[in-house]
Design an enzyme around this catalytic site. Structure first.
Site: not given
Ligand code: AMP
Length: 120
Positions: A33-34, A91, A99-100, A104, A106
């Site tokens: 994770d970034i 999530n 967010e994405v 995924h 974690h």
């Molecule tokens: P979520 O809130 O479960 O959608 O988590 C999205 C996660 O993706 C967050 O913990 C971010 O820090 C991580 N994230 C976003 N962009 C990147 C990226 N380019 N590389 C790695 N992790 C990322």
């Protein structure tokens, strides 16, 4: 809701943008994770167009569902998290703060992880 092929994890899967990859097989890709929230904070994503657990668990092929979970297991084992403990989390949607919009998991580990949820 339609899968959005422009989401950042789709771009990572297509190798259009870089990621710090720790594991890859035909079913899954795992990378750091970034913005890590624990000493170990790795994301595992399936190779397929799935928005979240809700989508994946109903619509993915059984072979992919099994392969994806075995990839998560592989990462947990590679980082030796099974003895000290770890947390996996996923999530879905606004209340969970997703967010994405590519499914995924974690994986958190490397320290005591505190309460399961933050207080209201
Ligand atoms: P979520 O809130 O479960 O959608 O988590 C999205 C996660 O993706 C967050 O913990 C971010 O820090 C991580 N994230 C976003 N962009 C990147 C990226 N380019 N590389 C790695 N992790 C990322």
């Amino acid at each position: 809701m339609e899968y959005n092929h422009n989401n950042i994890f789709a771009k990572i899967l297509r190798k259009e943008i870089p990621a710090d990859i720790v594991y890859e097989d035909e079913y899954a890709l795992a990378f750091h994770d970034i913005n890590p929230k624990a000493p170990v904070h790795i994301l595992v994503i399936p190779k397929g167009d799935f928005i979240s657990f809700f989508d994946f668990s109903m619509n993915a092929a059984p072979e992919l569902i099994v392969g994806f979970h075995k990839a998560i297991h592989h990462v947990i084992r590679a980082y030796k998290l099974q003895n000290e403990g770890f947390r996996i989390l996923s999530n879905h949607g606004a209340n969970a703060g997703q967010e994405v919009p590519h499914y995924h998991i974690h994986i958190f580990g490397g320290r005591p992880l505190g309460r399961m949820l933050s207080p209201e």
